[in-house]
Design a protein around this motif. Structure first.
Motif, PDB file in Angstrom:
ATOM      1  N   VAL A  97       0.839  -0.693   0.154  1.00  0.00           N
ATOM      2  CA  VAL A  97       0.078   0.122   0.125  1.00  0.00           C
ATOM      3  C   VAL A  97       0.537   1.507   0.403  1.00  0.00           C
ATOM      4  O   VAL A  97       0.499   2.063  -0.871  1.00  0.00           O
ATOM      5  CB  VAL A  97      -0.847  -0.355   0.895  1.00  0.00           C
ATOM      6  N   ILE A 132      -0.454  -2.445   5.398  1.00  0.00           N
ATOM      7  CA  ILE A 132      -1.059  -1.289   5.970  1.00  0.00           C
ATOM      8  C   ILE A 132      -0.346  -0.895   7.331  1.00  0.00           C
ATOM      9  O   ILE A 132      -0.770   0.415   8.132  1.00  0.00           O
ATOM     10  CB  ILE A 132      -2.795  -1.469   6.124  1.00  0.00           C
ATOM     11  N   ARG A 137       0.717   5.808   2.795  1.00  0.00           N
ATOM     12  CA  ARG A 137      -0.184   5.141   1.837  1.00  0.00           C
ATOM     13  C   ARG A 137       0.432   6.451   0.432  1.00  0.00           C
ATOM     14  O   ARG A 137       0.164   7.585   0.721  1.00  0.00           O
ATOM     15  CB  ARG A 137      -1.627   4.981   1.960  1.00  0.00           C
ATOM     16  N   THR A 140      -4.563   3.604  -1.684  1.00  0.00           N
ATOM     17  CA  THR A 140      -5.841   3.790  -0.871  1.00  0.00           C
ATOM     18  C   THR A 140      -6.889   3.247  -0.720  1.00  0.00           C
ATOM     19  O   THR A 140      -6.428   1.949  -1.712  1.00  0.00           O
ATOM     20  CB  THR A 140      -7.463   5.488  -1.294  1.00  0.00           C
ATOM     21  N   GLU A 141      -7.437   2.610   0.305  1.00  0.00           N
ATOM     22  CA  GLU A 141      -7.788   1.229   0.336  1.00  0.00           C
ATOM     23  C   GLU A 141      -9.282   1.224  -0.703  1.00  0.00           C
ATOM     24  O   GLU A 141      -9.108   0.041  -1.485  1.00  0.00           O
ATOM     25  CB  GLU A 141      -8.971   1.492   1.912  1.00  0.00           C
ATOM     26  N   TYR A 155     -11.464  -8.137  -1.214  1.00  0.00           N
ATOM     27  CA  TYR A 155     -10.058  -7.279  -1.486  1.00  0.00           C
ATOM     28  C   TYR A 155      -9.845  -7.469   0.254  1.00  0.00           C
ATOM     29  O   TYR A 155     -10.561  -7.209   0.735  1.00  0.00           O
ATOM     30  CB  TYR A 155     -10.429  -5.657  -1.686  1.00  0.00           C
ATOM     31  N   GLU A 157      -7.208  -6.377   2.998  1.00  0.00           N
ATOM     32  CA  GLU A 157      -5.792  -5.068   3.950  1.00  0.00           C
ATOM     33  C   GLU A 157      -5.109  -6.094   4.714  1.00  0.00           C
ATOM     34  O   GLU A 157      -5.877  -5.860   5.565  1.00  0.00           O
ATOM     35  CB  GLU A 157      -6.374  -3.789   4.337  1.00  0.00           C
TER      36      GLU A 157
END
Length: 187
Positions: A97, A132, A137, A140-141, A155, A157
């Motif tokens: 990320v 994470i 970052r 972005t998420e 998905y 993280e």
């Protein structure tokens, strides 16, 4: 005397650029107390196995053996990797990320896997944003989740350092592969 059946085997591969944390994540899942502090690049493909148990909805417990094939992110090993795409049950497409280039490269990783017959119709696929716990970052998420949805993947993280959502990721990859089309356990 009743003979006990062997637990099913599931093949999971991890792909993505170098230094995104594929090996660390798998090691952390397989060996909860182990940490990898120094970066050691994977040469070709690293193989590991883990026997574990998992719960189905309703509480039924099943044994499973997971064969992990951790692919090097180095392009010099593309000819080695292609031998291991056959009969894949689960795929982790991983990026860091904090590294936009590793996220952008996911398209080429999806293309490579597709070239050897891997798709959402024959494997459980997860896009994973790793590290994470690190800042700043670069992805972005929301961008990660959007990319996953566009490619028919779940998905997640994660952080190999803090162990965030690692068990959820592997439960997602394992459970569908233990079920037959009629919903029964594959054992």
């Amino acid at each position: 005397m009743e003979q006990k059946s062997k637990p099913p085997r599931i093949k999971i591969i991890s792909v993505g650029n170098m230094k995104v944390g594929k090996s660390c994540l798998i090691k952390k899942y397989c060996e909860k107390n182990r940490s990898v502090s120094n970066y050691i690049p994977t040469i070709g493909v690293d193989y590991g196995v883990k026997a574990t148990t998992t719960k189905f909805n309703g509480g039924r417990i099943s044994e499973v053996i997971i064969d992990f094939f951790d692919f090097s992110g180095d392009s010099n090993y593309s000819e080695v990797r292609n031998e291991f795409y056959d009969n894949v049950d689960g795929v982790i497409f991983m990026y860091d990320v904090t590294n936009k280039e590793s996220f952008t490269a996911l398209r080429s990783w999806l293309k490579e896997a597709g070239k050897y017959g891997v798709s959402h119709s024959n494997a459980t696929i997860a896009v994973v944003g790793n590290k994470i716990d690190q800042y700043p970052r670069a992805v972005t998420e929301n961008d990660g989740a959007k990319f996953a949805a566009e490619n028919n993947a779940a998905y997640f993280e994660t952080s190999a350092k803090t162990v965030a959502t690692i068990d959820d990721l592997f439960d997602y990859l394992i459970l569908p592969n233990l079920m037959t089309p009629n919903g029964d356990n594959r054992e």
